[in-house]
Motif scaffolding. Structure first.
Motif: not given
Ligand code: 5RP
Length: 251
Positions: A22, A43, A45-46, A99, A101, A111-112, A114, A116, A120, A138
């Motif tokens: 990441k 939003t 961790s990446t 980032g 999923d 996505k989502g 996290g 957001a 996003e 991913k």
């Molecule tokens: C948040 C997202 C993130 O970008 C997605 O969940 C990836 O997260 P991570 O970088 O922690 O793997 O869509 O709503």
């Protein structure tokens, strides 16, 4: 004598190597940011790696302004010393770095994870280009193994949940389980930055993301869904060493 497998240690190692990947993806994305740009800040961790790295560049003299996609990212960007703009202050964003999923070979995203996705998506749609940063796990052939987040109004959410299930079946997804996202010991519903609930749709496999996206948008009570279609121009997949940069052929 063979040592017993220590699953906790193995999981820990996998997490560390995903985090390095990441970080490497986030670092490669810095090349897409130029002096004077307005930058969408994703939003997760990446994206958090990206925000910290961008903050370092700002301290070295890079002049950019960020538009955060969540309150968490706003806090992080402020700590990193990045000047921020409200979405209401911009008419266009130069580049959005976020980032994902799941990413399929047509650069369609889930996505989502996290929570957001609404902000996003608003930021991604307002951007001239979207750069997706992720570890290479991913990248998938078919979207859907990761539960699809769907942001819904609190009012009537149980009815909306049933409609989402019907739409999964109607668009030939492999699974139709839909759950309200909760957290904590008392399983309280998660409230998004927009004050809504989040559903997780366990589609398992999504054969027609465009059909599913359109059908979800048609449900009263659905605020937004986590399918990001026709938005990503560049995908950066981080690896243990470095990153692979893929450009969408039609852009
Ligand atoms: C948040 C997202 C993130 O970008 C997605 O969940 C990836 O997260 P991570 O970088 O922690 O793997 O869509 O709503």
């Amino acid at each position: 004598r063979q040592e017993p497998r220590d699953e906790t240690k193995e999981k820990g190692r996998a997490q560390v190597s995903a985090d390095i990947a990441k970080f490497n993806a986030a670092q490669a994305a810095l090349d897409f940011v130029k002096d004077g740009m307005i930058v969408g800040l994703g939003t997760g961790s990446t994206s958090a790696h990206f925000v910290r790295l961008l903050g370092e560049r700002v301290r070295q003299g890079l002049r950019i302004k960020g538009v955060p996609t969540s309150e968490a990212t706003r806090n992080l960007a402020e700590q990193a010393g990045i000047a921020l703009l409200e979405i209401s202050q911009v008419t266009s964003i130069d580049v959005d770095v976020d980032g994902a999923d799941e990413i399929d070979p047509a650069f369609r995203l889930v996505k989502g994870g996290g929570g957001a996705l609404l902000r996003e998506k608003i930021v991604a749609v307002a951007s001239k280009s979207m750069v997706v940063i992720a570890d290479e796990s991913k990248w998938v052939e078919t979207l859907g193994a990761f539960p699809l987040p769907v942001e819904v109004t609190r009012f009537g959410f149980a009815l909306t949940l049933e409609r989402v299930r019907r739409v999964l079946r109607g668009t030939k997804c492999a699974g139709d389980e839909v759950v309200l996202r909760t957290s904590g010991k008392s399983n309280e519903p998660v409230i998004t930055d927009g004050g809504n609930y989040s559903l997780d749709a366990h589609a398992q496999s999504i054969p027609a993301p465009e059909d599913l996206g359109a059908a979800l948008k048609d449900i009263a009570g659905v605020v937004e869904h986590g399918l990001f279609l026709n938005l990503a121009r560049t995908v950066i997949l981080g690896q243990a060493k470095g990153a692979v940069i893929k450009a969408h052929e039609s852009f």
